[in-house]
Structure formats: C-alpha cells, structure tokens
Design an enzyme around this catalytic site. Structure first.
Site, short mmCIF file in Angstrom:
data_model
loop_
_atom_site.label_atom_id
_atom_site.label_comp_id
_atom_site.label_asym_id
_atom_site.label_seq_id
_atom_site.Cartn_x
_atom_site.Cartn_y
_atom_site.Cartn_z
N HIS A 263 29.07 -14.93 28.26
CA HIS A 263 29.45 -16.18 27.60
C HIS A 263 30.67 -16.74 28.31
O HIS A 263 31.53 -15.98 28.74
CB HIS A 263 29.77 -15.93 26.12
CG HIS A 263 29.77 -17.18 25.31
ND1 HIS A 263 30.85 -18.01 25.23
CD2 HIS A 263 28.79 -17.76 24.58
CE1 HIS A 263 30.55 -19.05 24.47
NE2 HIS A 263 29.31 -18.93 24.06
N ASP B 209 22.32 -15.33 21.15
CA ASP B 209 20.88 -15.46 21.42
C ASP B 209 20.19 -14.13 21.62
O ASP B 209 18.96 -14.08 21.68
CB ASP B 209 20.66 -16.34 22.66
CG ASP B 209 21.05 -17.77 22.39
OD1 ASP B 209 20.67 -18.27 21.34
OD2 ASP B 209 21.73 -18.37 23.24
N1 CMC Z 1 23.54 -11.13 33.73
C1 CMC Z 1 24.09 -10.71 34.89
N2 CMC Z 1 25.23 -11.17 35.42
C2 CMC Z 1 25.88 -12.11 34.73
C3 CMC Z 1 25.39 -12.60 33.51
C4 CMC Z 1 24.17 -12.09 33.01
N3 CMC Z 1 23.67 -12.54 31.86
N4 CMC Z 1 26.23 -13.55 33.03
C5 CMC Z 1 27.22 -13.65 33.92
N5 CMC Z 1 27.01 -12.77 34.95
C6 CMC Z 1 27.92 -12.54 36.09
C7 CMC Z 1 27.79 -13.67 37.09
O1 CMC Z 1 26.85 -13.40 38.09
C8 CMC Z 1 29.20 -13.75 37.64
O2 CMC Z 1 29.36 -12.72 38.58
P1 CMC Z 1 30.34 -12.96 39.85
O3 CMC Z 1 31.70 -13.16 39.30
O4 CMC Z 1 30.19 -11.70 40.64
O5 CMC Z 1 29.82 -14.17 40.57
C9 CMC Z 1 30.09 -13.38 36.45
O6 CMC Z 1 29.25 -12.59 35.59
C10 CMC Z 1 30.61 -14.58 35.67
O7 CMC Z 1 29.48 -15.39 35.32
P2 CMC Z 1 29.47 -16.98 35.39
O8 CMC Z 1 28.08 -17.45 35.55
O9 CMC Z 1 30.48 -17.43 36.41
O10 CMC Z 1 30.02 -17.30 33.96
P3 CMC Z 1 29.82 -18.65 33.19
O11 CMC Z 1 30.91 -18.70 32.19
O12 CMC Z 1 29.73 -19.79 34.14
O13 CMC Z 1 28.39 -18.49 32.50
C11 CMC Z 1 26.68 -18.00 30.95
C12 CMC Z 1 28.19 -18.15 31.18
C13 CMC Z 1 26.43 -17.87 29.45
C14 CMC Z 1 25.97 -19.27 31.45
C15 CMC Z 1 26.17 -16.75 31.70
O14 CMC Z 1 26.81 -15.58 31.22
C16 CMC Z 1 24.65 -16.60 31.61
O15 CMC Z 1 23.92 -17.20 32.41
N6 CMC Z 1 24.14 -15.79 30.62
C17 CMC Z 1 22.71 -15.68 30.40
C18 CMC Z 1 22.22 -16.89 29.60
C19 CMC Z 1 22.62 -16.84 28.15
O16 CMC Z 1 22.48 -15.81 27.49
N7 CMC Z 1 23.09 -17.99 27.63
C20 CMC Z 1 23.45 -18.13 26.21
C21 CMC Z 1 24.91 -18.37 26.03
S1 CMC Z 1 25.41 -18.20 24.31
C22 CMC Z 1 24.63 -19.46 23.44
C23 CMC Z 1 24.95 -20.83 23.93
O17 CMC Z 1 26.07 -21.14 24.31
O18 CMC Z 1 24.04 -21.65 23.87
#
Ligand code: CMC
Length: 437
Positions: free
Chosen positions: A314, A372
């Site tokens: 998140h 989720d």
């Molecule tokens: N699985 C594997 N690696 C992950 C995941 C994951 N679910 N989420 C983040 N990472 C890694 C990502 O690759 C990155 O690694 P690095 O620093 O080496 O590049 C690091 O963790 C930080 O991730 P980010 O993408 O820069 O973080 P963000 O804040 O931009 O993204 C997120 C947040 C929710 C989009 C992401 O964690 C994700 O794609 N999660 C899966 C989708 C999901 O469950 N979304 C629902 C969110 S909660 C409900 C809502 O808000 O609607």
C-alpha cells in the site's frame, strides 16, 4: 517572497545552490500527522516547479474527514477508529459521520435513513439505458456509464453552487448506488431488475436487490447482512487516494456531482486500486493449491517478472492495513456461519500471507496484506461473482467521494486543480511541409 520574519520552527528553508539564494517556506501543522510545507508561492518566488510523480510527498488539499497513520496502521474517520465503527455502526451512521462530521443522534439517523431510503429508486427510463450495454459488459463499465448518465436524468441537482442541490445530489448518489450496481449484475445474468425495499437496511436491501427473484420470497440473511454492512464501512473512505483525488480534480472544474463520481468509478477500476479485489481472487485461483504458493511468492520478488502479489502493499500503510485485519476476522465469521470449512482459496490465501509475512523481501519493503486481500474471498463465499467485486467497492466508496466533494466545494481555498510538469519534449522547431519530411 516577503521579508517578514517568521519563527524558525514554522518555516522550512530551501536554498538554491546555483545562486546561493534561500527562501523560508511556511510550515503548517495539522491536528495530527506530519507537518506540511506550504509551497503555494514556490513558483512565483523561485521560478521553479516541484516534481512529484505519483504525489508521494504532496498534500493536495486540507481535509477533516479521514486520517491515516500508515506506519502505525491507524485509520480514523472524523477521529473515530475504523475498528470501533466497523464493530458498532450501521453503514448509514458512518455515511452520516463522513458527510456531516459527527455520529448522528437518533432523530438525525431516522431522518437520514428516510432520506436515503426514499431516493433509492431509479428513474424508470434508466432501465432502457441498461439494455444499451452488451450483456457481457463488466459491471464497472455499466456502473460508470449509468452514474454519469444520472446527470441527464436529474437536472435539478446539477448546480454545485447551490447548497440545496448539492445535498439532493449527495442523497441521490448514496441512495441509488446499490440499485445501480445490483442492476448491473441482474442485467449481466439476464434476471429481472429488483426494486429497492424500504423496510431493509442499506446492506440488507443491497443483498435483496442482488439475489432475490420475483417468483419466490427472499429471506435476507442476518449474517450476510452484518458482513456486508461491515465491508461497506471498511471501504467507505480512505483519504486522498487515486479515485478520491480524481473526484476532487473533476469537481474542481465545477463539473456536476454525477460526472465527478463517474470519474471516481473509472479511476477505482484499475488493478492497483479498487480492481485489486478482483485481481486477488483471480490470482488465488491461478495459484490453485497451497503447495504452489512458494512459486508465486518467488515470482513476485523477481524484478524481471511483472507479477505482483495482489492484495499486498500500500502506498500509505507500511504496516498491516487495519481494514485487512477486520476483513480477515469477518472472513472467518462468514465461513463459520455458512458452515464452509477448508475452503481451498482461503487456505491458499492464509498460506500466502504466512509465507509473505516471513519473507525478507516483503519485510524489508514493508508489504502487508491490504483491504482487498480477504474481501474477494468473502464476496465469493456470499455468492457474489468476481466481476462484481470492484463495483461493490465503488458502491461503498461513493459515500467517501461525495463527502470529499462536498468538503471541497465548501473550502474557501478551493481552486481548479492544475498540476504543472517537467517538460522533456522537443524545443521549438519550424513546421516542415509534408513533401520535405
Ligand atoms: N508484490 C510484490 N512487490 C511489490 C508489491 C506487491 N504487491 N507491492 C509493492 N512491491 C514492491 C515494488 O516492486 C517496489 O519494489 P522496488 O522498491 O524494489 O522497486 C516496492 O515494493 C514499492 O512499491 P511501489 O510500487 O513503488 O509502491 P507504490 O506505493 O507505488 O504502490 C501499490 C502501492 C498498492 C500500487 C502496490 O503495492 C501494488 O501494486 N500492490 C498490489 C495491488 C493492490 O493490492 N492494490 C490495492 C491497494 S489497497 C486498496 C486501494 O487502495 O484501492
């Protein structure tokens, strides 16, 4: 830049090392949470823009509705912890709280219940609007289209400058969303639309519109109603996330409330946001059995593999999402009540959570289950098809979107949202006629 002296504690000094000039930026304190550096005059003072793709360090507005402490895993609505609201409230109490700032007293709740209940029917002509969609259209596509189309049916609540029309629009949106979303489902399976029932709670009425058919009586299960009520509360608002910011941005131009909420639905749809609940279930089905969990955790860690563990991570929570904890507990309650034991997808989910929470990659990056992760499994146990999951999120979040939209319209600091950019394209060049290119 003004030269007035400010106390050092209330300013943030920034220095341009190319010319040695410094500026004192005002610092604003909220009631709780990190201090905020006010950069509103930054461009006019310094000639520079700030750069923050994804708004990771940018506050776009001030708000009194929801507070999140992502490191501690805390979520408060108007100061009340989500755990207490989810345990004790009816969804409409929480809706009232988000909209008006306080929990309603008995009279206020009675009136609010009445107002919502008596706006839940859709204009009869909207039924014909549904038949314009392909039978296999995704419920989010239908919901987005129908909510946008409300502005073509309710001309008397489009003027955002009129406080009365704003309240009518707010009531209509919250009241009609269960009807809109359940009809999207009914249309997709070829069953007749079910009309709302005024004797049921918000959650119970939604279940009845989803599952009842005209040929037999439908008993609304108290257990499922309780679970649905809780799920709606857990999804009701979440501060300035992508869809809420979309609603605010759309609303900042003076667009009508129905158009703004339709924009929010579109933004919610993506798998990084509300679409994750559907993606989680698809992922669990793809994993298929407990012994394949390790393989998928390995894939999620592989930089060359685009696969991510859906329902994990998140932007704000760097701790267990408090909503996920309640969701996990609700999941067990629903399964116990339904007498479903050893549901394979739940077993896979729990194994996935166990392995991921012990894994260095997930520990270092502070990736925990989010709201989720368990919601899809509960929806499935309740008999709700996967394609409906995100539409259910949209139904619950409409209250938060509307509350945030109302707050924005009342905010004297509201301006049309207009971010700037770091331009990296071609510099000025002259037109070249076609035969010379
Ligand atoms: N699985 C594997 N690696 C992950 C995941 C994951 N679910 N989420 C983040 N990472 C890694 C990502 O690759 C990155 O690694 P690095 O620093 O080496 O590049 C690091 O963790 C930080 O991730 P980010 O993408 O820069 O973080 P963000 O804040 O931009 O993204 C997120 C947040 C929710 C989009 C992401 O964690 C994700 O794609 N999660 C899966 C989708 C999901 O469950 N979304 C629902 C969110 S909660 C409900 C809502 O808000 O609607």
């Amino acid at each position: 830049m003004t030269n007035e002296k400010k106390s050092a504690a209330n300013t943030f000094t920034i220095t341009d090392n190319s010319n040695g000039k410094s500026w004192d930026l005002p610092v604003i304190d909220g009631t709780v949470g990190p201090r905020v550096v006010d950069i509103r005059k930054f461009y006019s003072d310094t000639g520079c823009f700030t750069y923050d793709p994804g708004f990771t360090s940018t506050g776009s507005c001030s708000s009194k509705i929801t507070y999140i402490d992502g490191d501690a895993g805390v979520l408060l609505h108007r100061g009340y912890p989500i755990e207490q609201l989810a345990e004790n409230c009816d969804f409409l109490e929480v809706a009232f709280l988000l909209l008006f700032g306080n929990l309603p007293n008995a009279d206020e709740l009675k009136q609010f219940n009445h107002d919502i209940t008596y706006h839940s029917m859709l204009h009869e002509q909207i039924q014909r609007f549904y038949s314009g969609f392909r039978r296999d259209a995704h419920p989010m596509a239908v919901s987005c289209g129908v909510v946008g189309a409300l502005s073509a049916f309710y001309h008397d609540s489009l003027d955002f400058t009129d406080p009365y029309q704003r309240i009518v629009a707010e009531t209509r949106l919250i009241a009609k969303m269960p009807t809109i979303v359940s009809w999207a489902y009914k249309y997709s399976i070829g069953q007749p639309f079910t009309y709302p029932r005024n004797d049921l709670s918000y959650a119970g009425n939604f279940l009845q519109m989803l599952f009842s058919v005209p040929c037999e009586p439908y008993r609304v299960s108290p257990v499922l109603t309780k679970a649905m009520n809780r799920i709606l509360i857990l999804h009701a608002d979440h501060e300035q996330n992508a869809s809420t910011s979309t609603v605010r941005l759309a609303g900042s131009s003076g667009a009508n409330p129905f158009a703004c909420i339709a924009a929010g639905i579109a933004s919610l749809w993506g798998p990084s946001h509300g679409g994750a609940n559907e993606a989680v279930l698809n992922m669990l089905m793809q994993i298929g059995s407990k012994d394949r969990v390790g393989e998928y955790v390995k894939r999620a860690k592989d930089k060359d593999d685009p696969f991510r563990l859906m329902g994990f991570g998140h932007r704000v929570y760097k701790n267990y999402d408090p909503r996920a904890k309640i969701m996990q507990q609700t999941c067990r309650e629903v399964f116990d009540e339904l007498g479903v034991h050893n549901e394979p997808l739940l077993q896979i989910a729990m194994e996935l959570e166990r392995i991921a929470l012990e894994d260095d990659y997930f520990i270092e990056k502070k990736l925990y289950p989010n709201v989720d992760f368990y919601s899809g499994i509960i929806f499935r146990a309740m008999g709700i098809p996967t394609s409906m999951f995100t539409a259910l999120f949209a139904l619950a979040r409409t209250t938060g979107w509307v509350a945030q939209w109302l707050e924005m319209i009342d905010d004297p600091e509201m301006k049309i949202g207009r971010p700037r950019q770091l331009y990296t394209g071609a510099t000025q060049r002259d037109y070249v006629p076609l035969d010379k290119r």
